[in-house]
Enzyme design. Structure first.
Site, PDB file in Angstrom:
ATOM      1  N   ASP A 140      -7.199   3.200  -3.065  1.00 17.97           N
ATOM      2  CA  ASP A 140      -7.918   3.237  -1.788  1.00 17.97           C
ATOM      3  C   ASP A 140      -8.131   4.687  -1.394  1.00 17.97           C
ATOM      4  O   ASP A 140      -7.167   5.435  -1.201  1.00 17.97           O
ATOM      5  CB  ASP A 140      -7.084   2.513  -0.714  1.00 17.97           C
TER       6      ASP A 140
ATOM      7  N   ASP B  24     -13.961  -1.310   2.984  1.00 16.18           N
ATOM      8  CA  ASP B  24     -13.034  -1.478   4.107  1.00 16.18           C
ATOM      9  C   ASP B  24     -13.746  -0.898   5.342  1.00 16.18           C
ATOM     10  O   ASP B  24     -14.468  -1.621   6.054  1.00 16.18           O
ATOM     11  CB  ASP B  24     -11.703  -0.757   3.760  1.00 16.18           C
TER      12      ASP B  24
ATOM     13  N   GLY C 241      -4.337  -4.527   6.095  1.00  9.57           N
ATOM     14  CA  GLY C 241      -3.447  -4.376   7.243  1.00  9.57           C
ATOM     15  C   GLY C 241      -3.569  -3.005   7.865  1.00  9.57           C
ATOM     16  O   GLY C 241      -4.238  -2.118   7.323  1.00  9.57           O
TER      17      GLY C 241
ATOM     18  N   SER D 126       0.863  -1.167   0.000  1.00 12.37           N
ATOM     19  CA  SER D 126       0.000   0.000   0.000  1.00 12.37           C
ATOM     20  C   SER D 126       0.907   1.227   0.000  1.00 12.37           C
ATOM     21  O   SER D 126       1.744   1.373   0.889  1.00 12.37           O
ATOM     22  CB  SER D 126      -0.854  -0.060   1.278  1.00 12.37           C
TER      23      SER D 126
ATOM     24  N   LYS E 245      -2.948   5.015  -2.376  1.00  9.47           N
ATOM     25  CA  LYS E 245      -3.882   5.839  -1.616  1.00  9.47           C
ATOM     26  C   LYS E 245      -4.231   7.046  -2.465  1.00  9.47           C
ATOM     27  O   LYS E 245      -3.340   7.658  -3.079  1.00  9.47           O
ATOM     28  CB  LYS E 245      -3.222   6.303  -0.320  1.00  9.47           C
TER      29      LYS E 245
ATOM     30  N   LYS F 251      -1.209  -1.000  -4.270  1.00 11.94           N
ATOM     31  CA  LYS F 251      -2.396  -0.180  -4.008  1.00 11.94           C
ATOM     32  C   LYS F 251      -1.936   1.238  -3.757  1.00 11.94           C
ATOM     33  O   LYS F 251      -0.933   1.459  -3.087  1.00 11.94           O
ATOM     34  CB  LYS F 251      -3.131  -0.783  -2.810  1.00 11.94           C
TER      35      LYS F 251
ATOM     36  N   GLU G 221     -11.182   1.002  -3.620  1.00 17.79           N
ATOM     37  CA  GLU G 221     -11.460   0.705  -2.216  1.00 17.79           C
ATOM     38  C   GLU G 221     -12.021   1.918  -1.491  1.00 17.79           C
ATOM     39  O   GLU G 221     -11.445   3.005  -1.547  1.00 17.79           O
ATOM     40  CB  GLU G 221     -10.143   0.229  -1.564  1.00 17.79           C
TER      41      GLU G 221
ATOM     42  N   LYS H 292      -9.876  -6.947   7.582  1.00 15.29           N
ATOM     43  CA  LYS H 292      -8.792  -6.623   8.506  1.00 15.29           C
ATOM     44  C   LYS H 292      -9.114  -7.259   9.838  1.00 15.29           C
ATOM     45  O   LYS H 292     -10.215  -7.061  10.375  1.00 15.29           O
ATOM     46  CB  LYS H 292      -8.683  -5.115   8.700  1.00 15.29           C
TER      47      LYS H 292
HETATM   48  O1  OSB Z   1      -7.300   1.796   4.424  1.00 14.69           O
HETATM   49  O2  OSB Z   1      -6.229   0.007   4.260  1.00 14.69           O
HETATM   50  C1  OSB Z   1      -6.363   1.123   4.776  1.00 14.69           C
HETATM   51  C2  OSB Z   1      -3.453   1.797   7.139  1.00 14.69           C
HETATM   52  C3  OSB Z   1      -4.068   2.546   8.111  1.00 14.69           C
HETATM   53  C4  OSB Z   1      -5.389   2.861   7.973  1.00 14.69           C
HETATM   54  C5  OSB Z   1      -6.104   2.422   6.865  1.00 14.69           C
HETATM   55  C6  OSB Z   1      -5.492   1.639   5.896  1.00 14.69           C
HETATM   56  C7  OSB Z   1      -4.132   1.354   6.025  1.00 14.69           C
HETATM   57  C8  OSB Z   1      -3.372   0.614   5.026  1.00 14.69           C
HETATM   58  C9  OSB Z   1      -2.156  -0.086   5.522  1.00 14.69           C
HETATM   59  O3  OSB Z   1      -3.610   0.659   3.847  1.00 14.69           O
HETATM   60  C10 OSB Z   1      -1.685  -1.218   4.701  1.00 14.69           C
HETATM   61  C11 OSB Z   1      -0.543  -1.940   5.400  1.00 14.69           C
HETATM   62  O4  OSB Z   1      -0.669  -2.318   6.584  1.00 14.69           O
HETATM   63  O5  OSB Z   1       0.496  -2.123   4.768  1.00 14.69           O
HETATM   64 MG    MG Z   2      -8.458   0.745   3.097  1.00 18.58          MG
END
Ligand code: OSB
Ligand code: MG
Length: 378
Positions: free
Chosen positions: A185, A235, A287, A132, A160, A158, A210, A259
């Site tokens: 995401d 999510d 995660g 991510s 953000k 992925k 996402e 998660k």
């Molecule tokens: O939206 O998936 C998410 C981390 C903190 C809060 C929200 C998210 C995330 C991640 C982390 O995308 C992914 C990882 O643990 O590598």
């Molecule tokens: Mg997410």
């Protein structure tokens, strides 16, 4: 006995959240021990601020000390799937519950001499690892990150996104990596008025989009899904099985990010896997930047047969130079091997955890609570 440790680890690469740039993450490590001296570890990977989840490290610590720890102490249970019943009347606080749930699963599978993955019904020898990537200061820096992880063999990337950082950076990564499995995401950062962004992203061959809209907006997600080729993935919208049922019923997406933290532990995460697959959705394991304990729990759940899309479970080294477990979680050419030794399959460096903990909580036998800023027992 229930013990908890507030532990902060430095990040190898600072990242941007909705509020500020983070260079460290603080999580709570939980240790439970039964009357025979068998111990298990869990992790509460709640963010320190309340933007992703209403829970924070501070609220989890309080719940552990006042309600969840005491509910577990002295309780009699045969199987970790029964532990959730001890706090069934306590609403919410799923991240805090997840830490204790993982510790109980670890303790139980260790005493049964069984790998946690197998205790959960996992079948895979290795899970597919993805990364991510956060919002970077420039598209050039994002491309450097994408190049690096694609070269390491990660199975998908992925990105953000947020208003102002969406079509342009995603298009740039897509151009540089035409065949890479890619998804975005939004962490709920968009409104329906901004749906044109998703129509553009729909043309970039993404595996999924996402959480485009805020958590409660199930009908908005359903409306968007009906207009897109790309699958919508939920999510933040799904914290429990009832919300999952509603999402499936409404066709609010086609993919679920499971998660362990957000769902309140391994037992519920496993049930969500079963129910989503039954409802025709695909699932993958997300995660929360876990340290090794939570990361190992993610590997265990992701070994279940329905986790057919690559996870957000990367090697520990994507985030931490020195993890709290030995060996650290490692991704090899985009796969994380599922341990075959009992429990989580990674040993916690307990002396390290005790030494670096900013606060320690101990319930059971002699309950000692050491708060931040006060001296610790030797
Ligand atoms: O939206 O998936 C998410 C981390 C903190 C809060 C929200 C998210 C995330 C991640 C982390 O995308 C992914 C990882 O643990 O590598
Ligand atoms: Mg997410």
């Amino acid at each position: 006995m229930v013990e908890a440790f507030r532990v902060s680890l430095p990040l190898v690469h600072a990242f941007q959240t909705s509020s500020h740039r983070k260079s460290h993450l603080e999580h709570i490590l939980v240790r439970v021990q039964d009357a025979d001296g068998e111990a298990g570890w869990g992790e509460i990977a709640s963010p320190s601020d309340p933007y992703y989840s209403p829970e924070t490290v501070d609220s989890c610590w309080l719940m552990l000390e006042r309600y969840l720890g005491p509910a577990l102490l002295g309780a009699v249970w045969d199987h970790p799937a029964d532990v959730g019943a001890l706090w069934a009347k306590i609403r919410g606080h799923r991240f805090a519950k997840a830490g204790l749930d993982i510790a109980c699963w670890d303790m139980w599978s260790r005493s049964a001499g069984m790998p946690l993955a197998r205790a959960l019904g996992g079948e895979r020898k290795a899970i597919a690892a993805g990364v991510s990537l956060g919002i970077e200061p420039t598209v050039t820096e994002l491309l450097a990150q994408a190049d690096r992880y694609a070269a390491e063999g990660y199975r998908r990337i992925k990105l953000k996104i947020a208003p102002g950082w969406d079509v342009e950076p995603v298009r740039a990564v897509r151009r540089a990596h035409p065949d890479l499995a890619l998804h975005v995401d939004a962490n709920g950062a968009y409104t329906e008025e901004q749906r044109e962004v998703f129509a553009e992203l729909d043309r970039l061959g993404l595996t999924m989009i996402e959480q485009p809209y805020p958590p409660g907006a199930l009908s908005a997600h359903a409306h968007l899904q009906s207009r897109l080729e790309t699958a919508v993935c939920l999510d933040e919208s799904v914290d429990d099985l009832d919300q999952l049922d509603s999402a499936i019923e409404l066709c609010a997406g086609r993919v679920l990010n499971i998660k362990v933290s957000r769902m309140g532990g391994l037992t519920t995460a496993r049930a969500a896997h079963d129910r989503a697959i039954e409802g025709g959705w695909r699932v993958w394991c997300g995660g929360m930047h876990e340290f090794g304990v939570g990361r190992a729990a993610n590997v265990a759940i992701a070994s279940l047969p329905g986790f057919t899309l690559p996870s957000d479970v990367s090697g520990s080294d994507k985030y931490y130079a020195h993890d709290v477990v030995e060996p650290p979680v490692r991704a090899i050419f985009g796969g994380v091997p599922v341990p075959t030794t009992p429990g989580l399959g990674h040993e916690v460096d307990e002396p390290l955890v005790r030494r670096i903990a900013a606060a320690t909580l101990r319930l059971g036998e002699a309950a000692v609570i050491v708060r931040p800023g006060t001296s610790r027992p030797a």
